[in-house]
Motif scaffolding. Structure first.
Motif, PDB file in Angstrom:
ATOM      1  N   HIS A  63     -12.814   7.170  -6.085  1.00  0.00           N
ATOM      2  CA  HIS A  63     -12.338   6.085  -6.933  1.00  0.00           C
ATOM      3  C   HIS A  63     -11.907   4.878  -6.111  1.00  0.00           C
ATOM      4  O   HIS A  63     -11.416   5.000  -4.988  1.00  0.00           O
ATOM      5  N   LYS A  64     -12.077   3.704  -6.723  1.00  0.00           N
ATOM      6  CA  LYS A  64     -11.578   2.460  -6.145  1.00  0.00           C
ATOM      7  C   LYS A  64     -10.532   1.886  -7.093  1.00  0.00           C
ATOM      8  O   LYS A  64     -10.430   2.281  -8.252  1.00  0.00           O
ATOM      9  N   TYR A  65      -9.787   0.911  -6.569  1.00  0.00           N
ATOM     10  CA  TYR A  65      -8.707   0.336  -7.359  1.00  0.00           C
ATOM     11  C   TYR A  65      -8.666  -1.181  -7.198  1.00  0.00           C
ATOM     12  O   TYR A  65      -9.156  -1.732  -6.207  1.00  0.00           O
TER      13      TYR A  65
ATOM     14  N   ASN B 111      -6.295   4.154   6.060  1.00  0.00           N
ATOM     15  CA  ASN B 111      -7.162   4.978   5.214  1.00  0.00           C
ATOM     16  C   ASN B 111      -7.717   4.249   4.008  1.00  0.00           C
ATOM     17  O   ASN B 111      -8.109   4.857   3.025  1.00  0.00           O
ATOM     18  N   ILE B 112      -7.800   2.902   4.127  1.00  0.00           N
ATOM     19  CA  ILE B 112      -8.270   2.142   2.972  1.00  0.00           C
ATOM     20  C   ILE B 112      -8.882   0.818   3.422  1.00  0.00           C
ATOM     21  O   ILE B 112      -8.490   0.256   4.453  1.00  0.00           O
TER      22      ILE B 112
ATOM     23  N   LEU C 111      -9.447  -2.263  -3.542  1.00  0.00           N
ATOM     24  CA  LEU C 111      -9.030  -1.231  -2.601  1.00  0.00           C
ATOM     25  C   LEU C 111     -10.035  -0.084  -2.638  1.00  0.00           C
ATOM     26  O   LEU C 111     -10.328   0.454  -3.704  1.00  0.00           O
ATOM     27  N   SER C 112     -10.531   0.290  -1.473  1.00  0.00           N
ATOM     28  CA  SER C 112     -11.488   1.394  -1.369  1.00  0.00           C
ATOM     29  C   SER C 112     -10.936   2.450  -0.418  1.00  0.00           C
ATOM     30  O   SER C 112     -11.126   2.369   0.811  1.00  0.00           O
ATOM     31  N   PRO C 113     -10.249   3.469  -0.952  1.00  0.00           N
ATOM     32  CA  PRO C 113      -9.730   4.541  -0.091  1.00  0.00           C
ATOM     33  C   PRO C 113     -10.877   5.333   0.538  1.00  0.00           C
ATOM     34  O   PRO C 113     -11.866   5.650  -0.116  1.00  0.00           O
ATOM     35  N   PHE C 114     -10.755   5.659   1.831  1.00  0.00           N
ATOM     36  CA  PHE C 114     -11.819   6.363   2.541  1.00  0.00           C
ATOM     37  C   PHE C 114     -12.049   7.758   1.977  1.00  0.00           C
ATOM     38  O   PHE C 114     -13.176   8.239   1.920  1.00  0.00           O
TER      39      PHE C 114
ATOM     40  N   LEU D  85       0.821  -1.202   0.000  1.00  0.00           N
ATOM     41  CA  LEU D  85       0.000   0.000   0.000  1.00  0.00           C
ATOM     42  C   LEU D  85       0.861   1.260   0.000  1.00  0.00           C
ATOM     43  O   LEU D  85       0.559   2.232  -0.701  1.00  0.00           O
ATOM     44  N   GLU D  86       1.930   1.227   0.759  1.00  0.00           N
ATOM     45  CA  GLU D  86       2.824   2.382   0.815  1.00  0.00           C
ATOM     46  C   GLU D  86       3.416   2.700  -0.551  1.00  0.00           C
ATOM     47  O   GLU D  86       3.663   3.869  -0.876  1.00  0.00           O
ATOM     48  N   ALA D  87       3.643   1.660  -1.352  1.00  0.00           N
ATOM     49  CA  ALA D  87       4.205   1.878  -2.686  1.00  0.00           C
ATOM     50  C   ALA D  87       3.272   2.710  -3.553  1.00  0.00           C
ATOM     51  O   ALA D  87       3.709   3.358  -4.518  1.00  0.00           O
TER      52      ALA D  87
END
Length: 358
Positions: free
Chosen positions: A43-45, A19-20, A36-39, A10-12
């Motif tokens: 957008h999602k990934y 926060n996700i 991945l759903s950032p708060f 995630l850091e990369a």
């Protein structure tokens, strides 16, 4: 996915677990896939681990996708081609603890199906795979590198079958005797293919090579095709790879894991829909030789898959995951039955093809 590894991955991409939200998704056997759903974002990934045992050179995947994305963004800027999101350091993949990861944009309001429920879905999927190849008709397929060398090379697969047969113990060979005979009796499919390889109008094209229904995104309400996904195996190949794999996976209501062979039948409406969808995009660029080989493409890929399952059984089930010792042998039986169904319906299938080539 372990928390420590998740943190680094995630850091990369500039995120932290605080926060996700991470949810494992997908049914593929090769790569591990997460949503991945950032708060703090709309957008999602999609985050995907690339199986480096299958894809021994992940950098090749990245290079191929970059070249295709660059071409399409210039020649067809409105086409939705799902290319990886760059890491915070501008890389196309993250390399963490000897594993490769990539992040892709999630396409909202779409669905990925595991099973076809309507011929319209087959039509839309075939149309999307055909569209990608058509748009790349003027792209130099030779500039791409194979991500799995020999993946759809039937000569190689037959050679691997012979090697497995020569080293298998007598017990396995006895158990598989009928399917070994089937494999040898259908070798004419390989010979027929080889007889066409010298033709100048049988070109290498940019092929997806894994055209199962789950590798197309459809609109989640209308089921209209949106785009092609899972592009790891996009590389040079013959058109028979894509169309043949569609025939192998779209025409029967049951997968290769079905052991009741009486259920292995060809659904003519799905065949017609697949041909209509593919030719809606590809008819204008297919050569005369390619048009001759439309139905053969199904025989080619189904026979190859039967060989691969049989080879794996004779090798002791080293490649395909199995739930019981004879599953790969049962899968080979299943595929040889599907090949038989193509043969007994050949006249009707060819008539459908001819009608759609007019």
């Amino acid at each position: 996915m372990g928390l420590n590894l998740a943190d680094e991955v995630l850091e990369a991409y500039g995120y932290a677990k605080e926060n996700i939200t991470i949810t494992q998704i997908g049914t593929g056997l090769i790569n591990r896939t997460y949503l991945l759903s950032p708060f703090a974002e709309e957008h999602k990934y999609i985050l995907q681990n690339i199986n480096s045992e299958v894809f021994t050179s992940p950098q090749t995947i990245a290079s191929n996708l970059r070249a295709i994305a660059d071409y399409l963004s210039f020649a067809y800027p409105d086409y939705l081609f799902i290319k990886p999101v760059a890491t915070t350091e501008g890389e196309e993949m993250a390399y963490i603890q000897h594993e490769y990861w990539r992040m892709l944009p999630f396409v909202p309001n779409t669905i990925s199906l595991d099973v076809l429920a309507d011929p319209k879905q087959a039509y839309e999927a075939a149309k999307q795979f055909g569209k990608l190849s058509r748009l790349l008709d003027n792209f130099d397929a030779g500039s791409l590198q194979p991500t799995i060398p020999g993946f759809h090379d039937l000569s190689l697969r037959y050679e691997q079958f012979n090697e497995a047969l020569n080293q298998a113990n007598d017990g396995l060979k006895h158990e598989a005797a009928a399917q070994i005979e089937n494999a040898i009796n259908h070798r004419y499919i390989l010979d027929y293919y080889i007889s066409y390889t010298h033709r100048k109008d049988f070109p290498n094209r940019v092929m997806h090579h894994d055209t199962k229904i789950s590798n197309v995104l459809l609109d989640n309400e209308s089921y209209e095709g949106i785009c092609v996904i899972d592009l790891d195996t996009i590389m040079p190949g013959k058109f028979i790879s894509d169309l043949g794999d569609m025939m192998r996976t779209y025409l029967c209501a049951y997968s290769e894991n079905e052991t009741d062979l009486t259920k292995i039948k060809i659904r003519l409406p799905y065949f017609e829909a697949t041909i209509k969808g593919y030719l809606a995009e590809m008819k204008s660029i297919l050569t005369e030789t390619e048009k001759e080989l439309i139905l053969f493409s199904g025989k080619y890929i189904i026979y190859m898959q039967a060989l691969r399952f049989l080879t794996d059984f004779l090798n002791g089930n080293k490649y395909y995951p199995t739930d019981y010792p004879t599953q790969n042998l049962d899968r080979a039986k299943n595929q040889f039955k599907l090949l038989y169904e193509i043969a007994i319906n050949e006249k009707e299938l060819q008539n459908i093809i001819e009608d759609n080539l007019v």
